[in-house]
Design a protein around this motif. Structure first.
Motif, PDB file in Angstrom:
ATOM      1  N   ASN A 183      14.678  17.073  14.275  1.00  0.00           N
ATOM      2  CA  ASN A 183      15.414  17.421  15.487  1.00  0.00           C
ATOM      3  C   ASN A 183      16.908  17.148  15.343  1.00  0.00           C
ATOM      4  O   ASN A 183      17.734  18.021  15.643  1.00  0.00           O
ATOM      5  CB  ASN A 183      14.853  16.646  16.675  1.00  0.00           C
ATOM      6  CG  ASN A 183      15.514  17.038  17.982  1.00  0.00           C
ATOM      7  OD1 ASN A 183      15.427  18.189  18.421  1.00  0.00           O
ATOM      8  ND2 ASN A 183      16.185  16.098  18.617  1.00  0.00           N
ATOM      9  N   ASP A 184      17.255  15.951  14.857  1.00  0.00           N
ATOM     10  CA  ASP A 184      18.661  15.546  14.799  1.00  0.00           C
ATOM     11  C   ASP A 184      19.422  16.189  13.649  1.00  0.00           C
ATOM     12  O   ASP A 184      20.571  16.592  13.811  1.00  0.00           O
ATOM     13  CB  ASP A 184      18.766  14.024  14.673  1.00  0.00           C
ATOM     14  CG  ASP A 184      18.264  13.296  15.909  1.00  0.00           C
ATOM     15  OD1 ASP A 184      18.009  13.967  16.934  1.00  0.00           O
ATOM     16  OD2 ASP A 184      18.109  12.060  15.850  1.00  0.00           O
ATOM     17  N   GLU A 185      18.791  16.263  12.466  1.00  0.00           N
ATOM     18  CA  GLU A 185      19.501  16.724  11.276  1.00  0.00           C
ATOM     19  C   GLU A 185      19.324  18.216  11.011  1.00  0.00           C
ATOM     20  O   GLU A 185      20.207  18.842  10.416  1.00  0.00           O
ATOM     21  CB  GLU A 185      19.022  15.937  10.046  1.00  0.00           C
ATOM     22  CG  GLU A 185      19.261  14.437  10.132  1.00  0.00           C
ATOM     23  CD  GLU A 185      20.742  14.094  10.220  1.00  0.00           C
ATOM     24  OE1 GLU A 185      21.561  14.875   9.720  1.00  0.00           O
ATOM     25  OE2 GLU A 185      21.065  13.040  10.797  1.00  0.00           O
ATOM     26  N   PHE A 186      18.172  18.789  11.440  1.00  0.00           N
ATOM     27  CA  PHE A 186      17.921  20.207  11.165  1.00  0.00           C
ATOM     28  C   PHE A 186      17.801  21.045  12.443  1.00  0.00           C
ATOM     29  O   PHE A 186      17.536  22.240  12.375  1.00  0.00           O
ATOM     30  CB  PHE A 186      16.645  20.363  10.330  1.00  0.00           C
ATOM     31  CG  PHE A 186      16.748  19.751   8.958  1.00  0.00           C
ATOM     32  CD1 PHE A 186      17.339  20.454   7.908  1.00  0.00           C
ATOM     33  CD2 PHE A 186      16.290  18.469   8.708  1.00  0.00           C
ATOM     34  CE1 PHE A 186      17.443  19.890   6.639  1.00  0.00           C
ATOM     35  CE2 PHE A 186      16.395  17.888   7.449  1.00  0.00           C
ATOM     36  CZ  PHE A 186      16.972  18.606   6.414  1.00  0.00           C
ATOM     37  N   GLU A 187      17.989  20.394  13.604  1.00  0.00           N
ATOM     38  CA  GLU A 187      17.944  21.079  14.889  1.00  0.00           C
ATOM     39  C   GLU A 187      16.682  21.935  15.008  1.00  0.00           C
ATOM     40  O   GLU A 187      16.713  23.073  15.463  1.00  0.00           O
ATOM     41  CB  GLU A 187      19.204  21.933  15.087  1.00  0.00           C
ATOM     42  CG  GLU A 187      20.481  21.104  15.100  1.00  0.00           C
ATOM     43  CD  GLU A 187      21.726  21.950  15.271  1.00  0.00           C
ATOM     44  OE1 GLU A 187      21.600  23.186  15.395  1.00  0.00           O
ATOM     45  OE2 GLU A 187      22.831  21.381  15.283  1.00  0.00           O
ATOM     46  N   THR A 188      15.569  21.373  14.583  1.00  0.00           N
ATOM     47  CA  THR A 188      14.299  22.091  14.551  1.00  0.00           C
ATOM     48  C   THR A 188      13.214  21.260  15.227  1.00  0.00           C
ATOM     49  O   THR A 188      13.065  20.072  14.938  1.00  0.00           O
ATOM     50  CB  THR A 188      13.884  22.386  13.097  1.00  0.00           C
ATOM     51  OG1 THR A 188      14.887  23.181  12.476  1.00  0.00           O
ATOM     52  CG2 THR A 188      12.548  23.115  13.038  1.00  0.00           C
ATOM     53  N   VAL A 189      12.483  21.895  16.118  1.00  0.00           N
ATOM     54  CA  VAL A 189      11.335  21.262  16.745  1.00  0.00           C
ATOM     55  C   VAL A 189      10.074  21.796  16.056  1.00  0.00           C
ATOM     56  O   VAL A 189       9.815  22.995  16.089  1.00  0.00           O
ATOM     57  CB  VAL A 189      11.272  21.567  18.256  1.00  0.00           C
ATOM     58  CG1 VAL A 189      10.019  20.955  18.871  1.00  0.00           C
ATOM     59  CG2 VAL A 189      12.524  21.042  18.960  1.00  0.00           C
ATOM     60  N   VAL A 190       9.323  20.917  15.417  1.00  0.00           N
ATOM     61  CA  VAL A 190       8.109  21.331  14.713  1.00  0.00           C
ATOM     62  C   VAL A 190       6.971  21.385  15.724  1.00  0.00           C
ATOM     63  O   VAL A 190       6.547  20.356  16.252  1.00  0.00           O
ATOM     64  CB  VAL A 190       7.765  20.358  13.567  1.00  0.00           C
ATOM     65  CG1 VAL A 190       6.518  20.828  12.830  1.00  0.00           C
ATOM     66  CG2 VAL A 190       8.942  20.258  12.598  1.00  0.00           C
ATOM     67  N   ASP A 191       6.473  22.593  15.988  1.00  0.00           N
ATOM     68  CA  ASP A 191       5.530  22.811  17.070  1.00  0.00           C
ATOM     69  C   ASP A 191       4.087  22.970  16.599  1.00  0.00           C
ATOM     70  O   ASP A 191       3.204  23.190  17.410  1.00  0.00           O
ATOM     71  CB  ASP A 191       5.925  24.070  17.856  1.00  0.00           C
ATOM     72  CG  ASP A 191       6.147  23.779  19.326  1.00  0.00           C
ATOM     73  OD1 ASP A 191       6.086  22.596  19.698  1.00  0.00           O
ATOM     74  OD2 ASP A 191       6.378  24.727  20.092  1.00  0.00           O
TER      75      ASP A 191
END
Length: 213
Positions: A93-101
């Motif tokens: 979330n913080d480093e890759f701005e990605t939410v793993v769903d």
């Protein structure tokens, strides 16, 4: 952020050979590195430069994450598999701005946690299995993935502009082929471990923290 260059053999020692306790930390490094390199969600985030200015910077962040997890294990900061999940989720979330769903985050965390438990008993079976999986995927050269559509976030804690990883394509033709990156070099268990330094940003420094419960 500077990623260290690590060298070693192409595979861990034969499982029939007793594992020297002094070699265990290096094998844990290999276990973590292989799991992160084999994680499709992280690979796609890196190759698409999500949260970074280039794939190269994403690769450095992955190397830093591997080193940070190793250090946290060494310092007994990770008490259970949920702590590992928290770290992985926060960094994505913080480093890759990605939410793993999908469920891959939990799976990777469990693989790291359980694989380390085996290594502490002198069993390198899981590291050997992961290397075999990597060799097979590298031979195929591609993995099929799909980037999920942006979704509305319900809390202020989640980045509204972040990308969402929803897992693999279902074969309907919506996926895209993504090239596998280079295999991680294994740590030579006879050499000292070298850890990449965390990236320093304009506001100070990046620090991985696991949630307290």
């Amino acid at each position: 952020m500077a990623a260290s260059t690590i060298t070693g053999t192409d595979s861990p020692p034969n499982t029939n050979t007793p594992l020297d306790p002094s070699e265990i930390p290096a094998h844990i490094d290999n276990l973590i590195s292989l799991n992160l390199h084999l994680w499709p969600a992280l690979t796609v985030a890196i190759q698409n430069a999500w949260g970074t200015s280039s794939p190269a910077l994403g690769e450095d962040k992955r190397a830093w994450l591997a080193g940070a997890l190793s250090d946290m294990f060494a310092q007994n900061q990770l008490r259970d598999v949920e702590d590992v999940e928290d770290v992985l989720a926060q960094v994505m979330n913080d480093e890759f701005e990605t939410v793993v769903d999908d469920e891959s985050l939990e799976e990777v965390a469990a693989n790291i946690w359980n694989g380390r438990a085996q290594l502490l008993k002198g069993d390198v079976t899981e590291v050997r299995r992961l290397m075999g999986v990597w060799q097979e995927k590298k031979g195929k050269n591609v993995v099929t993935v799909v980037q999920g559509e942006d979704v509305d976030q319900e809390t202020d804690e989640e980045d509204e502009d972040g990308d969402t990883w929803n897992g693999f394509a279902d074969g309907s033709g919506d996926g895209e082929d993504v090239e596998m990156d280079e295999a991680p070099s294994l740590v030579d268990s006879s050499q000292g471990r070298k850890k990449p330094e965390p990236e320093v940003d304009e506001e100070g420094f990046t620090k991985v923290m696991h949630k307290k419960r």
